[in-house]
Write an enzyme that holds these catalytic residues in place. Structure first.
Site, PDB file in Angstrom:
ATOM      1  N   ARG A 229     -24.755  32.216 -54.550  1.00 51.24           N
ATOM      2  CA  ARG A 229     -26.083  32.271 -54.382  1.00 51.24           C
ATOM      3  C   ARG A 229     -26.839  33.401 -55.018  1.00 51.24           C
ATOM      4  O   ARG A 229     -28.209  33.372 -55.037  1.00 51.24           O
ATOM      5  CB  ARG A 229     -26.677  32.071 -53.016  1.00 51.24           C
ATOM      6  CG  ARG A 229     -26.265  30.946 -52.121  1.00 51.24           C
ATOM      7  CD  ARG A 229     -27.193  30.416 -51.056  1.00 51.24           C
ATOM      8  NE  ARG A 229     -28.509  30.251 -51.410  1.00 51.24           N
ATOM      9  CZ  ARG A 229     -29.605  30.056 -50.550  1.00 51.24           C
ATOM     10  NH1 ARG A 229     -29.029  29.904 -49.283  1.00 51.24           N
ATOM     11  NH2 ARG A 229     -30.780  29.624 -50.957  1.00 51.24           N
TER      12      ARG A 229
ATOM     13  N   ARG B 274     -25.036  36.428 -42.258  1.00 53.45           N
ATOM     14  CA  ARG B 274     -25.768  36.491 -43.517  1.00 53.45           C
ATOM     15  C   ARG B 274     -26.190  37.988 -43.790  1.00 53.45           C
ATOM     16  O   ARG B 274     -26.243  38.539 -45.010  1.00 53.45           O
ATOM     17  CB  ARG B 274     -26.576  35.501 -43.691  1.00 53.45           C
ATOM     18  CG  ARG B 274     -25.944  33.971 -43.831  1.00 53.45           C
ATOM     19  CD  ARG B 274     -24.986  33.787 -45.044  1.00 53.45           C
ATOM     20  NE  ARG B 274     -24.365  32.524 -45.065  1.00 53.45           N
ATOM     21  CZ  ARG B 274     -24.937  31.572 -45.889  1.00 53.45           C
ATOM     22  NH1 ARG B 274     -26.254  31.765 -46.540  1.00 53.45           N
ATOM     23  NH2 ARG B 274     -24.438  30.230 -46.103  1.00 53.45           N
TER      24      ARG B 274
ATOM     25  N   HIS C 199     -28.127  31.190 -40.023  1.00 52.21           N
ATOM     26  CA  HIS C 199     -29.368  31.845 -40.223  1.00 52.21           C
ATOM     27  C   HIS C 199     -30.328  31.840 -38.686  1.00 52.21           C
ATOM     28  O   HIS C 199     -30.134  30.975 -38.093  1.00 52.21           O
ATOM     29  CB  HIS C 199     -30.248  31.478 -41.379  1.00 52.21           C
ATOM     30  CG  HIS C 199     -29.569  31.815 -42.668  1.00 52.21           C
ATOM     31  ND1 HIS C 199     -29.884  31.279 -43.616  1.00 52.21           N
ATOM     32  CD2 HIS C 199     -29.123  33.066 -43.115  1.00 52.21           C
ATOM     33  CE1 HIS C 199     -29.673  31.618 -44.679  1.00 52.21           C
ATOM     34  NE2 HIS C 199     -29.333  32.982 -44.722  1.00 52.21           N
TER      35      HIS C 199
ATOM     36  N   ASP D 156     -33.257  31.234 -38.647  1.00 56.09           N
ATOM     37  CA  ASP D 156     -34.332  30.342 -38.602  1.00 56.09           C
ATOM     38  C   ASP D 156     -33.638  28.670 -38.312  1.00 56.09           C
ATOM     39  O   ASP D 156     -34.302  27.863 -38.404  1.00 56.09           O
ATOM     40  CB  ASP D 156     -35.002  29.981 -40.030  1.00 56.09           C
ATOM     41  CG  ASP D 156     -34.489  29.615 -41.072  1.00 56.09           C
ATOM     42  OD1 ASP D 156     -32.942  29.347 -41.265  1.00 56.09           O
ATOM     43  OD2 ASP D 156     -34.700  29.352 -42.205  1.00 56.09           O
TER      44      ASP D 156
ATOM     45  N   CYS E  57     -36.103  25.921 -43.864  1.00 55.06           N
ATOM     46  CA  CYS E  57     -35.252  26.442 -44.916  1.00 55.06           C
ATOM     47  C   CYS E  57     -35.930  26.110 -46.607  1.00 55.06           C
ATOM     48  O   CYS E  57     -35.841  26.620 -47.584  1.00 55.06           O
ATOM     49  CB  CYS E  57     -33.809  25.898 -45.043  1.00 55.06           C
ATOM     50  SG  CYS E  57     -32.864  26.546 -43.643  1.00 55.06           S
TER      51      CYS E  57
END
Length: 277
Positions: free
Chosen positions: A99, A144, A174, A176, A267
């Protein structure tokens, strides 16, 4: 400037960055949801994104668009672009090489749109792991993002009230994906993603609506909050009922093609307005 026409009166849902899924795919595996043998249906993914887009617009969000760069299939998940407060943004520094190519594209967009771009020294994945709730910043670390990077980001953005919690379940890699502040008083949370100590820490900050595992695995916490309206994945009636009891209206949207990559409504959107913005 793309913000020329924005008006808070006309768009009470605020400003959000989104990315049309032109090159969305699952070409590698960097979380437990991703399986290169179970790739998304491109046409269905586009339709699901379009449905989410429609809901955000009709509920009063002003949307701004970043182009989906070739060869960056996860760029559609704009929540991971950075963390915004006012005209400052702390750009993400992705842990996984797959990423890291997104970073220059997001930087270019922020700079072209008048933001001052900052970076941390350690891994930091933006709103994926850092969620504002008023002047308080909730931060997830462990999979992460690094806790020291959260502290750097908080200092850059002038945040005094930082609440770091360590994520425990790799399926909820994550913050979220397992925690969603609805306002300064109440939040959705999947308890299984946190230690009992960190869950108690969150509970001292606000009322927690504890979602069942079934709903958590449908990414119900990965929701976009627009005032009393909450846009979130389909298939989670228990959570919709708990939201209704507290005066919120749930707007379920099918997002199964994006869950194949480990993401859903939140996301797919980055808030461009925060406290102090």
């Amino acid at each position: 400037m793309t913000t020329l026409g924005f008006s808070r009166d006309l768009f009470p849902g605020g400003r959000w960055m989104v990315c049309r899924p032109r090159d969305y795919d699952v070409r590698y595996s960097i979380n437990p949801w991703m399986n290169t043998a179970v790739v998304p249906d491109k046409a269905l993914a586009a339709a699901q994104w379009g449905n989410l887009h429609h809901h955000l617009l009709r509920l009063g969000a002003w949307l701004e668009y970043v182009d989906h760069a070739d060869g960056q299939p996860d760029m559609v998940f704009t929540a991971n672009a950075g963390l915004v407060r006012g005209k400052d943004v702390v750009l993400s520094r992705f842990r996984h090489p797959e990423r890291q190519g997104e970073e220059r594209h997001f930087r270019a967009w922020f700079e072209a749109n008048g933001f001052t771009v900052h970076t941390t020294r350690g891994s930091f994945e933006g709103e994926g792991d850092a969620l504002f709730c008023g002047n308080r910043l909730f931060c997830g670390y462990g999979f992460r993002s690094e806790v020291e990077a959260h502290k750097e980001a908080a200092k850059i953005l002038g945040v005094q009230d930082l609440v770091p919690v360590q994520l425990q379940d790799p399926r909820f890699y994550h913050l979220d994906t397992c925690f969603c502040p609805l306002n300064e008083a109440v939040a959705l949370v999947y308890p299984g993603a946190f230690s009992s100590q960190d869950l108690a820490t969150l509970g001292r900050c606000m009322e927690l609506i504890r979602v069942p595992e079934h709903d958590a695995l449908h990414f119900v916490c990965n929701a976009v909050v627009l005032g009393k309206n909450v846009v979130l994945p389909a298939g989670c009636p228990d959570t919709y009922g708990m939201l209704a009891q507290r005066g919120f209206t749930a707007y379920p949207v099918p997002l199964g093609e994006f869950i194949k990559a480990g993401g859903a409504a939140k996301c797919l959107s980055l808030k461009l307005e925060q406290a102090g913005g």
